[in-house]
Scaffold this motif. Structure first.
Motif, short mmCIF file in Angstrom:
data_model
loop_
_atom_site.label_atom_id
_atom_site.label_comp_id
_atom_site.label_asym_id
_atom_site.label_seq_id
_atom_site.Cartn_x
_atom_site.Cartn_y
_atom_site.Cartn_z
N LEU A 14 65.67 19.01 34.44
CA LEU A 14 66.73 18.11 34.89
C LEU A 14 67.93 18.92 35.36
N ARG A 15 68.45 18.57 36.51
CA ARG A 15 69.67 19.21 37.01
C ARG A 15 70.88 18.56 36.34
N ASN A 16 72.04 19.17 36.50
CA ASN A 16 73.27 18.60 35.96
C ASN A 16 73.61 17.32 36.71
N LEU A 17 74.22 16.39 36.00
CA LEU A 17 74.65 15.14 36.62
C LEU A 17 75.89 15.41 37.47
N THR A 18 75.98 14.70 38.61
CA THR A 18 77.10 14.86 39.53
C THR A 18 77.71 13.50 39.84
N ALA A 19 78.76 13.49 40.65
CA ALA A 19 79.41 12.24 41.05
C ALA A 19 78.43 11.30 41.73
N ASP A 20 77.50 11.82 42.50
CA ASP A 20 76.51 10.97 43.17
C ASP A 20 75.63 10.20 42.18
N ASP A 21 75.51 10.69 40.98
CA ASP A 21 74.67 10.03 39.97
C ASP A 21 75.34 8.82 39.34
N TYR A 91 63.08 4.96 37.63
CA TYR A 91 62.19 5.93 38.27
C TYR A 91 62.95 6.72 39.34
N GLN A 92 63.73 6.02 40.17
CA GLN A 92 64.48 6.70 41.23
C GLN A 92 65.52 7.65 40.65
N PHE A 93 66.23 7.19 39.63
CA PHE A 93 67.25 8.02 39.01
C PHE A 93 66.65 9.28 38.40
N LEU A 94 65.56 9.12 37.66
CA LEU A 94 64.89 10.28 37.05
C LEU A 94 64.30 11.21 38.11
N ALA A 95 63.81 10.64 39.20
CA ALA A 95 63.28 11.45 40.29
C ALA A 95 64.39 12.30 40.91
N GLN A 96 65.56 11.69 41.12
CA GLN A 96 66.70 12.42 41.67
C GLN A 96 67.12 13.58 40.77
N LEU A 97 67.10 13.34 39.47
CA LEU A 97 67.55 14.36 38.53
C LEU A 97 66.54 15.49 38.35
N SER A 98 65.27 15.18 38.57
CA SER A 98 64.22 16.16 38.29
C SER A 98 63.63 16.82 39.53
#
Length: 138
Positions: A14-21, A91-98
């Motif tokens: 998982l990448r770090n969370l950003t403003a886009d998240d 699913y989309q959120f986890l896909a973006q993070l991973s």
């Protein structure tokens, strides 16, 4: 026999969370219902964590950690109980993070999928986000 102290390699990173998240997180929150999330901050477990931490003379950081863990468990329960209403968003959120595809996330073994959700909730940026949200809910 495998060494019990060896750390298991995860099927994702998982990448770090950003403003886009923030936007997909609010979309998920809105589908679940803001009242459900507000309950996390008012639960008996959270109140007990605050009382225990204060009575034990813990410093502010330790109190926040104790309360943060209580809130994280409540959040995990709320997310899990509302998976059906926001499945594709999660699913989309986890896909973006991973860096995975939504199809890859959907195909994860059940245990790995729930570990992924818990890992997101345990992220320091996620805790910080919900501390700010908690101020808005008061």
């Amino acid at each position: 026999m495998e060494n019990m102290n060896e750390e298991k390699t995860k099927a994702y990173e998982l990448r770090n969370l950003t403003a886009d998240d923030v936007f997909p997180m609010f979309q998920i929150i809105s589908k679940i219902g803001i009242k459900e999330f507000k309950k996390c901050f008012e639960s008996p477990e959270v109140m007990q964590a605050i009382k225990s931490a204060v009575s034990e003379g813990k410093d502010r950081g330790e109190v926040q950690t104790s309360v943060g863990m209580a809130v994280a468990f409540d959040l995990a329960g709320i997310i899990v109980s509302n998976l059906a209403s926001c499945k594709n968003d999660i699913y989309q959120f986890l896909a973006q993070l991973s860096g995975m595809t939504t199809k890859d996330v959907a195909g994860l073994p059940m245990v790995t999928f729930f570990e992924m959700i818990i890992d997101v909730i345990k992220k320091e940026e996620f805790k910080d986000f919900f501390q700010v949200v908690a101020k808005l809910l008061k």
